[in-house]
Motif scaffolding. Structure first.
Motif, PDB file in Angstrom:
ATOM      1  N   ILE A   1       0.976  -1.077  -0.462  1.00 26.34           N
ATOM      2  CA  ILE A   1      -0.424  -0.155  -0.102  1.00 26.34           C
ATOM      3  C   ILE A   1       1.149   0.873   0.711  1.00 26.34           C
ATOM      4  O   ILE A   1       2.248   1.392   0.398  1.00 26.34           O
ATOM      5  CB  ILE A   1      -1.312   0.252   1.448  1.00 26.34           C
ATOM      6  CG1 ILE A   1      -0.104   0.068   2.544  1.00 26.34           C
ATOM      7  CG2 ILE A   1      -1.988  -0.835   1.157  1.00 26.34           C
ATOM      8  CD1 ILE A   1      -0.836   0.743   3.994  1.00 26.34           C
TER       9      ILE A   1
ATOM     10  N   TYR B   1       0.723   5.045   1.428  1.00 29.79           N
ATOM     11  CA  TYR B   1      -0.702   5.800   2.502  1.00 29.79           C
ATOM     12  C   TYR B   1      -0.288   7.228   2.550  1.00 29.79           C
ATOM     13  O   TYR B   1       1.088   7.360   2.598  1.00 29.79           O
ATOM     14  CB  TYR B   1      -1.225   4.910   3.120  1.00 29.79           C
ATOM     15  CG  TYR B   1       0.280   4.735   4.322  1.00 29.79           C
ATOM     16  CD1 TYR B   1       0.943   5.565   5.529  1.00 29.79           C
ATOM     17  CD2 TYR B   1       1.364   3.866   4.053  1.00 29.79           C
ATOM     18  CE1 TYR B   1       1.993   5.913   6.091  1.00 29.79           C
ATOM     19  CE2 TYR B   1       2.703   3.766   5.025  1.00 29.79           C
ATOM     20  CZ  TYR B   1       2.544   4.565   6.035  1.00 29.79           C
ATOM     21  OH  TYR B   1       4.352   4.346   6.211  1.00 29.79           O
TER      22      TYR B   1
ATOM     23  N   LEU C   1      -8.409  -1.879   5.744  1.00 29.35           N
ATOM     24  CA  LEU C   1      -7.421  -2.979   4.919  1.00 29.35           C
ATOM     25  C   LEU C   1      -8.528  -4.701   4.347  1.00 29.35           C
ATOM     26  O   LEU C   1      -7.829  -5.494   3.572  1.00 29.35           O
ATOM     27  CB  LEU C   1      -5.916  -3.280   5.120  1.00 29.35           C
ATOM     28  CG  LEU C   1      -4.995  -1.473   4.924  1.00 29.35           C
ATOM     29  CD1 LEU C   1      -3.447  -2.154   5.229  1.00 29.35           C
ATOM     30  CD2 LEU C   1      -5.744  -1.439   3.369  1.00 29.35           C
TER      31      LEU C   1
ATOM     32  N   VAL D   1      -4.201   0.738  -2.079  1.00 33.07           N
ATOM     33  CA  VAL D   1      -3.988  -0.796  -2.238  1.00 33.07           C
ATOM     34  C   VAL D   1      -3.313  -1.105  -3.855  1.00 33.07           C
ATOM     35  O   VAL D   1      -3.783  -0.751  -5.031  1.00 33.07           O
ATOM     36  CB  VAL D   1      -4.792  -2.363  -2.664  1.00 33.07           C
ATOM     37  CG1 VAL D   1      -4.631  -2.960  -2.624  1.00 33.07           C
ATOM     38  CG2 VAL D   1      -5.708  -1.173  -0.747  1.00 33.07           C
TER      39      VAL D   1
END
Length: 187
Positions: A51, A53, A89, A129
């Motif tokens: 991921i 972020y 998630l 993702v």
């Protein structure tokens, strides 16, 4: 005198508002920003995600971001990230972007992570993702069954150690009796 009372009431009101603002986020909120047209595989515990972020405090101050480095690898269920982010998630697919608001008890709690994150801070993460790798059946078995087998082995091993020590203690007692019997026969 009246001014002091008014200031006291005003201070109390301000404290109540500040507490309400901090306690306003009690639950994990997840909002989908982008979802790919084809989303046939959803993430589950045990899956591995890569991921990108950006984490922020509720006032918008950025606390961390992976955008300038390699994507973060997260294996769901291994507690490598804060609980709120991990929970967010679960049920996402590759290419999906989410925005999650995490209450303090699912982030860094009362202590925070000073100096960046104050205590009792709610956090907001925007997550993309990059990839989703499902766990294999073998990994699933190891993750699900192995802890249970280990849990069963602990009492068994403790029982075996206890039995060994019990027998050893009894053997020493009987050995002392035999030695006393030999001494009394010699006399």
């Amino acid at each position: 005198m009246k001014t002091g009372a008014i200031l006291l009431v005003l201070a109390a009101f301000t404290c109540v508002l500040a507490q309400d603002e901090q306690n306003a986020i009690e639950e994990l909120l997840v909002e989908t920003l982008v979802k790919p047209e084809t989303c046939s595989v959803l993430s589950e515990m045990g899956d591995t995600l890569q991921i990108h972020y950006t984490g922020k405090l509720m006032d918008g101050k950025v606390i961390d971001s992976s955008l300038s480095r390699e994507p973060l690898v997260v294996e769901l269920g291994k507690r490598t990230v804060i609980p709120g982010l991990e929970q967010s998630l679960v049920g996402v697919c590759e290419g999906q972007k989410i925005k999650t608001t995490i209450p303090p008890h699912l982030a860094y709690g009362k202590k925070g992570y000073l100096p960046t994150i104050p205590g009792d801070a709610a956090l907001e993460f925007e997550v993309e993702v990059i990839s989703l790798i499902q766990q294999t059946p073998w990994q699933k078995m190891v993750n699900d069954v192995f802890p249970l087998v280990c849990l069963g082995l602990v009492p068994t091993l403790l029982g075996m150690v206890g039995l060994y020590l019990y027998k050893k203690a009894n053997d020493q007692k009987s050995g002392k009796k035999k030695a006393k019997d030999k001494k009394s026969k010699k006399k």
